[in-house]
Design a protein around this motif. Structure first.
Motif, short mmCIF file in Angstrom:
data_model
loop_
_atom_site.label_atom_id
_atom_site.label_comp_id
_atom_site.label_asym_id
_atom_site.label_seq_id
_atom_site.Cartn_x
_atom_site.Cartn_y
_atom_site.Cartn_z
N TYR A 39 96.01 99.67 7.59
CA TYR A 39 96.55 101.00 8.72
C TYR A 39 96.62 100.30 9.92
CZ TYR A 39 93.86 103.45 4.91
OH TYR A 39 93.64 104.25 3.89
N LEU A 40 97.68 100.60 10.69
CA LEU A 40 98.03 100.27 11.92
C LEU A 40 97.90 101.51 12.79
CD1 LEU A 40 100.94 97.84 11.55
CD2 LEU A 40 98.47 97.13 12.02
N LEU A 41 96.89 101.57 13.56
CA LEU A 41 96.83 103.19 14.17
C LEU A 41 97.00 102.98 15.63
CD1 LEU A 41 93.53 104.16 11.93
CD2 LEU A 41 96.11 104.45 11.52
N ASP A 42 97.81 103.80 16.19
CA ASP A 42 97.57 104.17 17.63
C ASP A 42 96.53 105.28 17.98
OD1 ASP A 42 98.31 104.49 20.04
OD2 ASP A 42 100.14 105.65 19.94
N VAL A 43 96.25 105.32 18.94
CA VAL A 43 95.04 106.12 19.34
C VAL A 43 95.33 107.45 19.95
CG1 VAL A 43 92.82 106.26 20.89
CG2 VAL A 43 93.43 104.20 19.71
N ILE A 48 93.98 98.34 12.04
CA ILE A 48 93.95 97.55 13.27
C ILE A 48 94.43 98.67 14.41
CG2 ILE A 48 95.35 95.90 14.82
CD1 ILE A 48 95.52 94.33 12.29
N PHE A 49 93.70 98.69 15.64
CA PHE A 49 94.24 99.80 16.33
C PHE A 49 95.21 99.25 17.41
CE2 PHE A 49 89.93 102.00 15.75
CZ PHE A 49 90.52 103.29 15.35
N LEU A 50 96.27 100.03 17.58
CA LEU A 50 97.19 99.59 18.69
C LEU A 50 97.10 100.71 19.79
CD1 LEU A 50 100.41 99.53 16.13
CD2 LEU A 50 98.74 97.74 16.35
N THR A 51 96.96 100.17 20.98
CA THR A 51 96.43 101.19 22.16
C THR A 51 96.64 100.47 23.54
OG1 THR A 51 94.97 102.53 23.06
CG2 THR A 51 94.02 100.68 21.99
N SER A 52 96.97 101.34 24.39
CA SER A 52 97.31 100.93 25.93
C SER A 52 95.90 100.99 26.53
CB SER A 52 98.21 101.71 26.56
OG SER A 52 97.99 103.17 26.50
N MET A 53 94.68 101.61 25.87
CA MET A 53 93.57 101.71 26.46
C MET A 53 93.03 100.13 26.76
SD MET A 53 91.71 104.77 24.37
CE MET A 53 92.39 106.38 24.38
N TYR A 108 91.74 95.04 17.26
CA TYR A 108 91.89 96.00 18.37
C TYR A 108 93.14 95.42 19.13
CZ TYR A 108 90.87 99.57 22.15
OH TYR A 108 90.82 100.47 22.85
N ILE A 109 94.44 95.48 19.29
CA ILE A 109 95.35 95.09 19.98
C ILE A 109 95.89 96.13 21.01
CG2 ILE A 109 97.30 95.64 18.37
CD1 ILE A 109 98.55 92.93 18.80
#
Length: 217
Positions: free
Chosen positions: A48-52, A76-81, A98-99
């Motif tokens: 899973y590639l997940l935006d928050v 894996i989280f994809l986020t601007s946080m 977390y990327i």
């Protein structure tokens, strides 16, 4: 390998999808967390590639729910946080990585390979079957005494499923679910598996009559 991509930014979703498809992954994209959650129970995914911050269930909530239900598929989280509290929440939700956005797609590739290798192959760079037969867990390739064994896309996927479930019997129904995601004539699946077995100079795939197939290590 089938990847679920939850990303509500359209162009980024398209860019990631095209990049991963060029690497041989099958990518199914969503912009809404609720729809992604529903799809997980309709289709098998390997990652899973997940935006928050997405409509519906956000990425953190989605993964927390899956983990409570016993779903251990790597995520894996994809986020601007960028703050530490968000990072902590991501890992507590059950992600393996977390990327932060913006990111280079090659970096995403490396993180995906690491996640898959760590989860499915216990961190091994290569799986040595003996007699010179080697499976490269980073490039998903098979070689014999240094020479690459040419496999079709389906044959690579069949081998990948068997290696994910090493020491476990994989039924025809499991192949159907994890590779095709829809009904396929079992006879056709057995033909594909037998074609793969014929290409292997070492007999690593065993048939358990009436049950399925297995690779034992």
């Amino acid at each position: 390998m089938r990847v679920l991509l939850l990303e509500d930014e359209y162009m980024l979703r398209v860019s990631i999808t095209e990049f991963l498809e060029d690497l041989g992954f099958e990518v199914i994209g969503f912009s809404n967390g609720e729809r992604a959650y529903e799809a997980i129970y309709e289709t098998h995914f390997d990652l899973y590639l997940l935006d928050v911050n997405v409509p519906g269930k956000d990425g953190f909530e989605l993964l927390r729910t899956l983990r409570k239900e016993g779903n251990k598929t790597p995520a894996i989280f994809l986020t601007s946080m960028v703050n530490v509290a968000n990072l902590e929440e991501g890992y507590k939700s059950g992600c393996c990585d977390y990327i932060r956005k913006p990111f280079d797609l090659t970096e995403l590739q490396f993180r995906i390979i690491h996640a898959l290798k760590s989860y499915y192959h216990h961190g091994e760079n290569q799986i040595d079957f003996g007699q010179g037969l080697i499976y490269d867990t980073e490039n998903f390739t098979l070689s014999f005494k240094g020479a690459n064994i040419g496999l079709s896309k389906t044959e690579k996927e069949i081998l990948g499923v068997l290696l994910k479930h090493v020491n476990q019997i994989v039924s025809v129904e499991m192949f159907q679910d994890e590779i095709w995601g829809e009904y396929v004539d079992p006879a056709n699946i057995r033909v594909q598996i037998n074609n793969l077995r014929k290409k292997l100079p070492v007999e690593i795939i065993q048939n358990r009559r009436g049950l399925g197939y297995i690779i034992e290590r």
